[in-house]
Design a protein around this motif. Structure first.
Motif, mmCIF file in Angstrom:
data_model
loop_
_atom_site.group_PDB
_atom_site.id
_atom_site.type_symbol
_atom_site.label_atom_id
_atom_site.label_comp_id
_atom_site.label_asym_id
_atom_site.label_seq_id
_atom_site.Cartn_x
_atom_site.Cartn_y
_atom_site.Cartn_z
ATOM 1 N N ALA A 1 24.716 -10.746 5.757
ATOM 2 C CA ALA A 1 26.172 -11.054 5.560
ATOM 3 C C ALA A 1 26.734 -11.350 6.785
ATOM 4 C CB ALA A 1 26.774 -9.618 5.023
ATOM 5 N N VAL A 2 26.252 -11.028 8.093
ATOM 6 C CA VAL A 2 26.653 -11.325 9.209
ATOM 7 C C VAL A 2 26.453 -12.668 9.520
ATOM 8 C CG1 VAL A 2 26.918 -10.774 11.711
ATOM 9 C CG2 VAL A 2 27.106 -8.751 9.963
ATOM 10 N N LEU A 3 25.062 -12.939 9.603
ATOM 11 C CA LEU A 3 24.567 -14.434 10.239
ATOM 12 C C LEU A 3 24.901 -15.340 8.985
ATOM 13 C CD1 LEU A 3 21.030 -13.180 11.375
ATOM 14 C CD2 LEU A 3 22.891 -13.867 12.865
ATOM 15 N N GLY A 4 25.100 -15.028 7.837
ATOM 16 C CA GLY A 4 25.454 -16.041 6.879
ATOM 17 C C GLY A 4 26.921 -16.402 7.134
ATOM 18 N N ASP A 5 27.734 -16.038 7.704
ATOM 19 C CA ASP A 5 29.060 -16.356 7.821
ATOM 20 C C ASP A 5 29.200 -17.021 9.072
ATOM 21 O OD1 ASP A 5 31.787 -16.563 7.871
ATOM 22 O OD2 ASP A 5 32.270 -14.413 7.817
ATOM 23 N N ALA A 6 28.985 -18.461 9.141
ATOM 24 C CA ALA A 6 28.976 -18.980 10.584
ATOM 25 C C ALA A 6 30.605 -19.139 10.989
ATOM 26 C CB ALA A 6 28.769 -20.464 10.176
ATOM 27 N N GLY A 7 31.360 -19.138 10.121
ATOM 28 C CA GLY A 7 32.936 -18.920 10.754
ATOM 29 C C GLY A 7 33.252 -17.700 11.465
ATOM 30 N N SER A 8 32.543 -16.577 11.314
ATOM 31 C CA SER A 8 32.851 -15.558 12.166
ATOM 32 C C SER A 8 32.094 -15.341 13.391
ATOM 33 C CB SER A 8 32.418 -14.098 11.213
ATOM 34 O OG SER A 8 31.078 -13.992 11.167
ATOM 35 N N LEU A 9 31.217 -16.312 13.665
ATOM 36 C CA LEU A 9 30.366 -16.377 14.924
ATOM 37 C C LEU A 9 31.108 -16.250 16.248
ATOM 38 C CD1 LEU A 9 27.712 -18.947 13.952
ATOM 39 C CD2 LEU A 9 27.138 -16.760 14.458
ATOM 40 N N PRO A 10 32.399 -16.764 16.232
ATOM 41 C CA PRO A 10 32.975 -16.668 17.709
ATOM 42 C C PRO A 10 33.858 -15.203 18.009
ATOM 43 C CG PRO A 10 33.810 -18.766 16.526
ATOM 44 C CD PRO A 10 33.110 -17.937 15.670
ATOM 45 N N ARG A 11 33.944 -14.427 16.523
ATOM 46 C CA ARG A 11 34.184 -13.135 16.756
ATOM 47 C C ARG A 11 33.356 -12.036 17.216
ATOM 48 N NH1 ARG A 11 33.741 -9.192 13.636
ATOM 49 N NH2 ARG A 11 33.065 -10.159 12.058
ATOM 50 N N TRP A 12 32.213 -12.195 16.771
ATOM 51 C CA TRP A 12 31.163 -11.106 17.121
ATOM 52 C C TRP A 12 30.194 -11.595 18.108
ATOM 53 C CZ3 TRP A 12 26.036 -11.742 16.101
ATOM 54 C CH2 TRP A 12 25.732 -12.499 15.253
ATOM 55 N N TRP A 13 30.065 -13.028 18.396
ATOM 56 C CA TRP A 13 28.957 -13.282 19.389
ATOM 57 C C TRP A 13 29.908 -14.345 20.419
ATOM 58 C CZ3 TRP A 13 24.010 -15.904 17.238
ATOM 59 C CH2 TRP A 13 22.797 -16.146 18.203
ATOM 60 N N PRO A 14 31.016 -13.883 20.887
ATOM 61 C CA PRO A 14 31.774 -14.776 21.779
ATOM 62 C C PRO A 14 31.025 -15.314 22.983
ATOM 63 C CG PRO A 14 32.165 -12.498 21.918
ATOM 64 C CD PRO A 14 31.469 -12.328 20.960
ATOM 65 N N SER A 15 29.981 -14.560 23.580
ATOM 66 C CA SER A 15 29.203 -15.183 24.736
ATOM 67 C C SER A 15 28.678 -16.651 24.428
ATOM 68 C CB SER A 15 28.300 -14.103 25.162
ATOM 69 O OG SER A 15 27.327 -13.834 24.126
ATOM 70 N N VAL A 16 28.509 -17.008 23.024
ATOM 71 C CA VAL A 16 28.008 -18.278 22.958
ATOM 72 C C VAL A 16 28.815 -19.176 22.062
ATOM 73 C CG1 VAL A 16 25.910 -19.500 21.522
ATOM 74 C CG2 VAL A 16 25.632 -17.241 23.094
ATOM 75 N N TYR A 17 29.300 -18.591 21.039
ATOM 76 C CA TYR A 17 30.117 -19.294 20.270
ATOM 77 C C TYR A 17 31.672 -19.254 20.486
ATOM 78 C CZ TYR A 17 26.221 -19.670 17.450
ATOM 79 O OH TYR A 17 24.854 -20.177 17.031
ATOM 80 N N LEU A 18 32.027 -20.305 21.126
ATOM 81 C CA LEU A 18 33.590 -20.531 21.561
ATOM 82 C C LEU A 18 34.244 -20.732 20.310
ATOM 83 C CD1 LEU A 18 32.853 -22.619 24.584
ATOM 84 C CD2 LEU A 18 33.220 -20.187 24.362
ATOM 85 N N SER A 19 34.233 -21.497 19.499
ATOM 86 C CA SER A 19 35.032 -21.734 18.326
ATOM 87 C C SER A 19 34.271 -22.242 17.095
ATOM 88 C CB SER A 19 36.103 -23.014 18.459
ATOM 89 O OG SER A 19 35.398 -24.167 18.727
#
Length: 195
Positions: free
Chosen positions: A23-41
């Protein structure tokens, strides 16, 4: 494999079920919220968030990412196989081109996550310097994935503590955040080729 080609195999172990992880990894749009060290937008390609594809399908997502080193990558992630509790596959196009496969396996109260990432660097800066800095670029990837494991564990805890999410620490922020913000905002200046 060419000099600008990379193959990484990463293994994570987090407390949670494969369904929670998917549920977490499959939602690419939420990556900047929970993995902000890598995903800027992250922005869906071809429409607004509200007009998503049919359930089970995934719209490509345009990503702006970085690691520890002070450069960023712009690429599009497309889920190429449905997200399930066993895993899913992705394709990358842009500054990175290639494929990745996430696999999830329950091991007691934890899920073992394996990510097989095979990409070539297309960003001119990386292509030009790979012959010299390939070990540094590989170390940058390992740093980013270590932040991912830490951030995923925190996100799973946060989802379990919805009543009191303040009890869970924030995920690690991006290094060189000021540089990353300047590149994201576009500050009106033209970017030099390869930057």
């Amino acid at each position: 494999m060419g000099s600008a080609d990379y193959q990484f195999l990463t293994v994570w172990r987090v407390a949670g079920t494969p369904e929670e992880v998917a549920a977490v990894l499959g939602d690419a749009g939420s990556l900047p919220r929970w993995w902000p060290s890598v995903y800027l937008s992250a922005a869906p390609v071809g429409g607004s968030r509200g007009s998503g594809p049919a359930p089970g399908n995934s719209r490509p997502v345009r990503l702006h990412t970085k690691g520890w080193l002070p450069y960023t990558l712009r690429w599009t992630l497309t889920v190429t196989e449905p997200v399930t509790s066993r895993g899913f596959a992705i394709a990358a196009a842009g500054d990175l081109n290639g494929t990745g496969r996430w696999r999830f396996e329950q091991d007691g109260p934890e899920t073992v996550i394996t990510f097989d990432w095979r990409v070539s660097a297309e960003k001119p800066l990386l292509r030009r310097l790979t012959w010299l800095l390939k070990p540094a670029f590989a170390a940058n990837h390992r740093w980013a994935m270590a932040r991912g494991e830490e951030s995923l564990a925190l996100e799973l805890r946060r989802r379990r503590h919805r009543d009191d999410p303040q009890t869970v620490p924030r995920p690690p922020d991006a290094t060189f955040r000021q540089l990353a913000r300047r590149k994201t905002s576009g500050s009106g200046r033209r970017r030099r080729p390869g930057s």
